[in-house]
Scaffold this motif. Structure first.
Motif, PDB file in Angstrom:
ATOM      1  N   TYR A  23       0.832  -1.210   0.000  1.00 20.95           N
ATOM      2  CA  TYR A  23       0.000   0.000   0.000  1.00 20.95           C
ATOM      3  C   TYR A  23       0.861   1.252   0.000  1.00 20.95           C
ATOM      4  CZ  TYR A  23      -3.178   3.583   1.845  1.00 20.95           C
ATOM      5  OH  TYR A  23      -3.900   4.735   2.037  1.00 20.95           O
ATOM      6  N   SER A  24       1.880   1.290   0.830  1.00 19.71           N
ATOM      7  CA  SER A  24       2.716   2.486   0.936  1.00 19.71           C
ATOM      8  C   SER A  24       3.463   2.765  -0.363  1.00 19.71           C
ATOM      9  CB  SER A  24       3.707   2.363   2.100  1.00 19.71           C
ATOM     10  OG  SER A  24       4.543   1.236   1.928  1.00 19.71           O
ATOM     11  N   ASP A  25       3.808   1.721  -1.114  1.00 22.03           N
ATOM     12  CA  ASP A  25       4.479   1.916  -2.398  1.00 22.03           C
ATOM     13  C   ASP A  25       3.515   2.448  -3.454  1.00 22.03           C
ATOM     14  OD1 ASP A  25       6.944   1.113  -1.470  1.00 22.03           O
ATOM     15  OD2 ASP A  25       6.760  -0.946  -2.197  1.00 22.03           O
ATOM     16  N   ARG A  26       2.239   2.013  -3.381  1.00 22.67           N
ATOM     17  CA  ARG A  26       1.244   2.434  -4.375  1.00 22.67           C
ATOM     18  C   ARG A  26       0.711   3.835  -4.105  1.00 22.67           C
ATOM     19  NH1 ARG A  26      -1.110  -2.398  -2.988  1.00 22.67           N
ATOM     20  NH2 ARG A  26      -2.847  -1.277  -1.996  1.00 22.67           N
ATOM     21  N   ALA A  27       0.612   4.191  -2.845  1.00 21.67           N
ATOM     22  CA  ALA A  27      -0.162   5.366  -2.452  1.00 21.67           C
ATOM     23  C   ALA A  27       0.575   6.681  -2.690  1.00 21.67           C
ATOM     24  CB  ALA A  27      -0.552   5.255  -0.984  1.00 21.67           C
ATOM     25  N   ARG A  28      -0.205   7.669  -3.069  1.00 23.68           N
ATOM     26  CA  ARG A  28       0.268   9.036  -3.156  1.00 23.68           C
ATOM     27  C   ARG A  28      -0.048   9.723  -1.833  1.00 23.68           C
ATOM     28  NH1 ARG A  28      -2.289  13.584  -7.303  1.00 23.68           N
ATOM     29  NH2 ARG A  28      -1.136  15.389  -6.489  1.00 23.68           N
ATOM     30  N   VAL A  29       0.819  10.609  -1.395  1.00 27.09           N
ATOM     31  CA  VAL A  29       0.607  11.318  -0.133  1.00 27.09           C
ATOM     32  C   VAL A  29       0.093  12.727  -0.408  1.00 27.09           C
ATOM     33  CG1 VAL A  29       1.678  12.214   1.971  1.00 27.09           C
ATOM     34  CG2 VAL A  29       2.396   9.987   1.055  1.00 27.09           C
ATOM     35  N   PHE A  30      -1.034  13.065   0.244  1.00 25.50           N
ATOM     36  CA  PHE A  30      -1.583  14.417   0.209  1.00 25.50           C
ATOM     37  C   PHE A  30      -1.284  15.063   1.555  1.00 25.50           C
ATOM     38  CE2 PHE A  30      -3.854  12.129  -2.997  1.00 25.50           C
ATOM     39  CZ  PHE A  30      -4.142  13.053  -3.986  1.00 25.50           C
ATOM     40  N   SER A  31      -0.621  16.197   1.528  1.00 29.87           N
ATOM     41  CA  SER A  31      -0.197  16.845   2.769  1.00 29.87           C
ATOM     42  C   SER A  31      -1.023  18.093   3.044  1.00 29.87           C
ATOM     43  CB  SER A  31       1.280  17.238   2.683  1.00 29.87           C
ATOM     44  OG  SER A  31       2.086  16.086   2.520  1.00 29.87           O
ATOM     45  N   GLY A  32      -1.388  18.258   4.314  1.00 30.34           N
ATOM     46  CA  GLY A  32      -2.098  19.441   4.757  1.00 30.34           C
ATOM     47  C   GLY A  32      -1.406  20.035   5.961  1.00 30.34           C
ATOM     48  N   PRO A  33      -1.881  21.175   6.443  1.00 30.71           N
ATOM     49  CA  PRO A  33      -1.223  21.861   7.559  1.00 30.71           C
ATOM     50  C   PRO A  33      -1.298  21.124   8.893  1.00 30.71           C
ATOM     51  CG  PRO A  33      -3.271  22.969   6.952  1.00 30.71           C
ATOM     52  CD  PRO A  33      -3.007  21.956   5.896  1.00 30.71           C
ATOM     53  N   ALA A  54      -5.269   8.173   7.005  1.00 25.56           N
ATOM     54  CA  ALA A  54      -4.807   9.424   7.601  1.00 25.56           C
ATOM     55  C   ALA A  54      -3.461   9.202   8.289  1.00 25.56           C
ATOM     56  CB  ALA A  54      -5.836   9.930   8.607  1.00 25.56           C
ATOM     57  N   ILE A  55      -2.626  10.231   8.224  1.00 29.19           N
ATOM     58  CA  ILE A  55      -1.294  10.187   8.845  1.00 29.19           C
ATOM     59  C   ILE A  55      -1.143  11.409   9.734  1.00 29.19           C
ATOM     60  CG2 ILE A  55       1.195  10.038   8.407  1.00 29.19           C
ATOM     61  CD1 ILE A  55       0.468   9.274   5.502  1.00 29.19           C
ATOM     62  N   ASN A  56      -0.801  11.182  10.992  1.00 24.94           N
ATOM     63  CA  ASN A  56      -0.687  12.309  11.909  1.00 24.94           C
ATOM     64  C   ASN A  56       0.636  13.055  11.703  1.00 24.94           C
ATOM     65  OD1 ASN A  56       1.323  10.889  13.313  1.00 24.94           O
ATOM     66  ND2 ASN A  56      -0.075  10.208  14.924  1.00 24.94           N
ATOM     67  N   GLU A  57       0.825  14.125  12.452  1.00 23.42           N
ATOM     68  CA  GLU A  57       2.002  14.978  12.258  1.00 23.42           C
ATOM     69  C   GLU A  57       3.304  14.279  12.624  1.00 23.42           C
ATOM     70  OE1 GLU A  57       0.876  19.472  12.971  1.00 23.42           O
ATOM     71  OE2 GLU A  57      -0.193  18.221  14.432  1.00 23.42           O
ATOM     72  N   ALA A  58       3.211  13.169  13.376  1.00 24.16           N
ATOM     73  CA  ALA A  58       4.403  12.386  13.700  1.00 24.16           C
ATOM     74  C   ALA A  58       4.703  11.335  12.634  1.00 24.16           C
ATOM     75  CB  ALA A  58       4.220  11.706  15.062  1.00 24.16           C
ATOM     76  N   GLY A  59       3.868  11.297  11.586  1.00 27.23           N
ATOM     77  CA  GLY A  59       4.083  10.351  10.492  1.00 27.23           C
ATOM     78  C   GLY A  59       3.485   8.980  10.720  1.00 27.23           C
ATOM     79  N   LYS A  60       2.628   8.837  11.738  1.00 29.26           N
ATOM     80  CA  LYS A  60       2.030   7.546  12.059  1.00 29.26           C
ATOM     81  C   LYS A  60       0.646   7.425  11.444  1.00 29.26           C
ATOM     82  CE  LYS A  60       0.792   4.566  15.970  1.00 29.26           C
ATOM     83  NZ  LYS A  60       0.756   4.440  17.456  1.00 29.26           N
ATOM     84  N   GLU A  61       0.372   6.255  10.842  1.00 29.84           N
ATOM     85  CA  GLU A  61      -0.950   6.007  10.294  1.00 29.84           C
ATOM     86  C   GLU A  61      -1.984   5.920  11.403  1.00 29.84           C
ATOM     87  OE1 GLU A  61      -1.080   2.585   7.772  1.00 29.84           O
ATOM     88  OE2 GLU A  61      -0.055   3.596   6.117  1.00 29.84           O
ATOM     89  N   ILE A  62      -3.166   6.469  11.139  1.00 25.92           N
ATOM     90  CA  ILE A  62      -4.266   6.435  12.105  1.00 25.92           C
ATOM     91  C   ILE A  62      -5.279   5.406  11.633  1.00 25.92           C
ATOM     92  CG2 ILE A  62      -6.102   7.774  13.205  1.00 25.92           C
ATOM     93  CD1 ILE A  62      -4.424  10.305  12.533  1.00 25.92           C
ATOM     94  N   GLU A  63      -5.502   4.373  12.427  1.00 26.15           N
ATOM     95  CA  GLU A  63      -6.434   3.317  12.065  1.00 26.15           C
ATOM     96  C   GLU A  63      -7.370   3.006  13.225  1.00 26.15           C
ATOM     97  OE1 GLU A  63      -7.468   1.390   9.644  1.00 26.15           O
ATOM     98  OE2 GLU A  63      -6.105   2.005   8.044  1.00 26.15           O
ATOM     99  N   ALA A  64      -8.646   2.814  12.922  1.00 28.77           N
ATOM    100  CA  ALA A  64      -9.605   2.375  13.931  1.00 28.77           C
ATOM    101  C   ALA A  64      -9.398   0.889  14.200  1.00 28.77           C
ATOM    102  CB  ALA A  64     -11.032   2.635  13.451  1.00 28.77           C
TER     103      ALA A  64
END
Length: 229
Positions: free
Chosen positions: A85-95, A148-158
């Motif tokens: 997934y990480s190789d396929r995915a594009r990252v969208f960055s926000g503030p 979603a990825i938090n500001e520390a670079g960690k994926e957020i998963e339920a």
């Protein structure tokens, strides 16, 4: 524990999905809620330690396989990439938040929220309300397309329980894919195991161009099942 007790979905070549390990089977309904959507419970389905689910879209005993794939000459060839997934995915960055997007879309529309799409919310994630809603949009994407990825670079998963969900989409007057949650391994017909994901969506209309994953083709072909009570 022997191998038969482990939760797993095995894909049979040109045949059904074989689910083992006592994975809960549900029917779910994609339901509008304002400008967004929720999954509501549908009918009760028969439970079993193991079961075979239709993959060709022709079963008269949906969601279960009745052997129709054989008489229909179903071609279930898998063509989905097996890279990570990480190789396929594009990252969208926000503030205030980033989001990965691998484009594997089941057209379930959970990325549509009251304040905009997931991408718009990430772009405007300097607002706490938008940030929270963007996280919800990503975590509720049943195909696992968005993370979603938090500001520390960690994926957020339920935390999701292992389940197999047969989905109906009344708004589009179709039957949707199979939403799988809770890191259930999916073994391809050649014996390889796809990257284990918390959320994924499998095709059950038989026409996806990205088998075994759902790509929303069920909408364009007007697929409806004949789900058994």
């Amino acid at each position: 524990m022997d191998d038969g007790d482990k939760k797993k979905i095995r894909i049979v070549k040109d045949g059904p999905y074989l689910v083992s390990g006592d994975v809960r089977l549900n029917e779910k309904i994609i339901t509008p809620k304002g400008n967004q959507y929720e999954l509501l419970d549908g009918r009760e389905l028969k439970q079993s330690d193991s079961y075979a689910l239709c993959r060709c879209g022709k079963s008269e005993k949906a969601p279960f396989c009745d052997g129709s794939h054989e008489k229909e000459g179903f071609d279930g060839s898998e063509c989905a990439a097996k890279d990570s997934y990480s190789d396929r995915a594009r990252v969208f960055s926000g503030p205030g938040l980033s989001m990965r997007d691998d484009q594997r879309c089941a057209v379930a529309r959970f990325c549509h929220r009251n304040n905009g799409t997931a991408w718009v919310l990430v772009k405007n994630s300097d607002c706490e309300e938008n940030k929270i809603e963007a996280i919800q949009a990503a975590c509720e994407c049943p195909a696992g397309r968005l993370t979603a990825i938090n500001e520390a670079g960690k994926e957020i998963e339920a935390a999701l329980e292992p389940s197999v969900n047969i989905v109906q989409d009344p708004e589009n007057e179709v039957s949707a894919g199979i939403f799988v949650t809770g890191n259930v391994p999916i073994e391809s017909a050649d014996g390889d195991v796809y990257e284990i994901r918390n959320r994924t969506a499998l095709c059950r209309c038989g026409k996806s161009r990205n088998k075994p994953f759902c790509d929303g083709t069920h909408i364009s072909i007007g697929f409806t099942d004949k789900i058994s009570e």
